[in-house]
Design a protein around this motif. Structure first.
Motif, PDB file in Angstrom:
ATOM      1  N   LEU A 118       0.822  -1.214   0.000  1.00 35.90           N
ATOM      2  CA  LEU A 118       0.000   0.000   0.000  1.00 35.90           C
ATOM      3  C   LEU A 118       0.856   1.263   0.000  1.00 35.90           C
ATOM      4  N   HIS A 119       2.047   1.167   0.559  1.00 37.07           N
ATOM      5  CA  HIS A 119       2.875   2.356   0.751  1.00 37.07           C
ATOM      6  C   HIS A 119       4.222   2.193   0.050  1.00 37.07           C
ATOM      7  N   SER A 157      -4.814  -0.961  -5.694  1.00 34.87           N
ATOM      8  CA  SER A 157      -5.603   0.116  -6.288  1.00 34.87           C
ATOM      9  C   SER A 157      -5.356   1.463  -5.622  1.00 34.87           C
ATOM     10  N   SER A 158      -5.074   1.460  -4.325  1.00 35.81           N
ATOM     11  CA  SER A 158      -4.890   2.718  -3.606  1.00 35.81           C
ATOM     12  C   SER A 158      -3.432   2.940  -3.187  1.00 35.81           C
ATOM     13  N   ASP A 205       0.230   4.210  -2.563  1.00 31.75           N
ATOM     14  CA  ASP A 205       0.835   5.531  -2.446  1.00 31.75           C
ATOM     15  C   ASP A 205       2.169   5.510  -3.177  1.00 31.75           C
ATOM     16  N   SER A 225      -6.725   5.043  -9.314  1.00 32.40           N
ATOM     17  CA  SER A 225      -6.900   5.498  -7.935  1.00 32.40           C
ATOM     18  C   SER A 225      -5.586   5.575  -7.157  1.00 32.40           C
ATOM     19  N   ALA A 226      -4.483   5.159  -7.774  1.00 34.04           N
ATOM     20  CA  ALA A 226      -3.185   5.274  -7.112  1.00 34.04           C
ATOM     21  C   ALA A 226      -2.824   6.742  -6.904  1.00 34.04           C
ATOM     22  N   VAL A 227      -2.110   7.028  -5.835  1.00 28.29           N
ATOM     23  CA  VAL A 227      -1.692   8.395  -5.532  1.00 28.29           C
ATOM     24  C   VAL A 227      -0.297   8.577  -6.099  1.00 28.29           C
TER      25      VAL A 227
END
Length: 230
Positions: free
Chosen positions: A121-122, A144-145, A147, A170-172
């Motif tokens: 995720l990170h 999907s999310s 960072d 949706s990725a940052v």
């Protein structure tokens, strides 16, 4: 355990680590020829964060290491200088955080072909200021999310291969390639329409079949699409 140890030789290959729960910073800020973690049983360890941060190590060996329950590799190699390391022995399938994992790290070559990122995720600044010639990340899969803010900021690679990799809408991804002054090629990754390139990029960026020679600085908010080149 060995943090800031002045010894040039540390032999840990016969360590029984089956009951170990904490390993963070174990080999940080040391200067040694080899760290041999072959067959280390880290089944009770959840984090390898800061493990080699700030160290100078000739070679790191991970063959047979058990890391399936590790979920954190935060700053694992940050500010480290490593001559040789084979990442294929690391089970990263459960890892959720690789924040600054290789930030300001100096490694001549790395093989990411067996590096599992599907649960991560990170990845904030994961490769920022990484001193490496080429990054082949074709095997990477992104949540999907995820960072990816400043993921490659200041990276010294002149090529980043993301062929076939899909980065979710949706990725940052703000400042993903910020200040990549050496970078001239980003190969063939998909869904480029939401990617922001920010910083002093006066070089050529090759994205898929499109080549952009901007000749100036990217500005915050600039967005370039691989669909229409706008």
């Amino acid at each position: 355990m060995f943090k800031e140890c002045s010894a040039r030789h540390i032999d840990v290959k016969h360590f029984d680590t089956s009951s170990v729960k904490e390993i963070e910073m174990m080999f940080s800020y040391i200067h040694v020829d080899i760290i041999d973690m072959t067959n280390f049983n880290l089944q009770n360890v959840s984090s390898m964060s800061f493990l080699f941060s700030g160290s100078t190590i000739g070679e790191i060996r991970f063959k047979g290491i058990k890391t399936s329950n590790v979920n954190g590799m935060l700053r694992m190699f940050k500010n480290a200088k490593v001559g040789k390391v084979d990442l294929s022995g690391l089970d990263t399938s459960g890892v959720t955080s690789m924040t600054e994992m290789f930030t300001n790290c100096n490694i001549e070559d790395l093989d990411f072909s067996k590096f599992d990122t599907h649960n991560v995720l990170h990845m904030y600044r994961m490769f920022a200021f990484f001193n490496i010639k080429r990054l082949d990340l074709r095997n990477f899969k992104f949540m999907s999310s995820v960072d990816l803010i400043e993921a490659f900021e200041g990276c010294h690679a002149d090529e980043i291969n993301l062929s076939g990799v899909t980065i979710p809408d949706s990725a940052v991804t703000e400042a993903m390639f910020k200040d990549c002054k050496s970078l001239f090629s980003v190969n063939n990754f998909r869904n480029f329409n939401t990617k922001y390139l920010i910083g002093n990029a006066t070089n050529i960026i090759n994205v898929g079949t499109y080549v952009y020679n901007y000749g100036g600085q990217f500005k915050e908010g600039d967005c370039y699409s691989d669909k229409n080149g706008s």
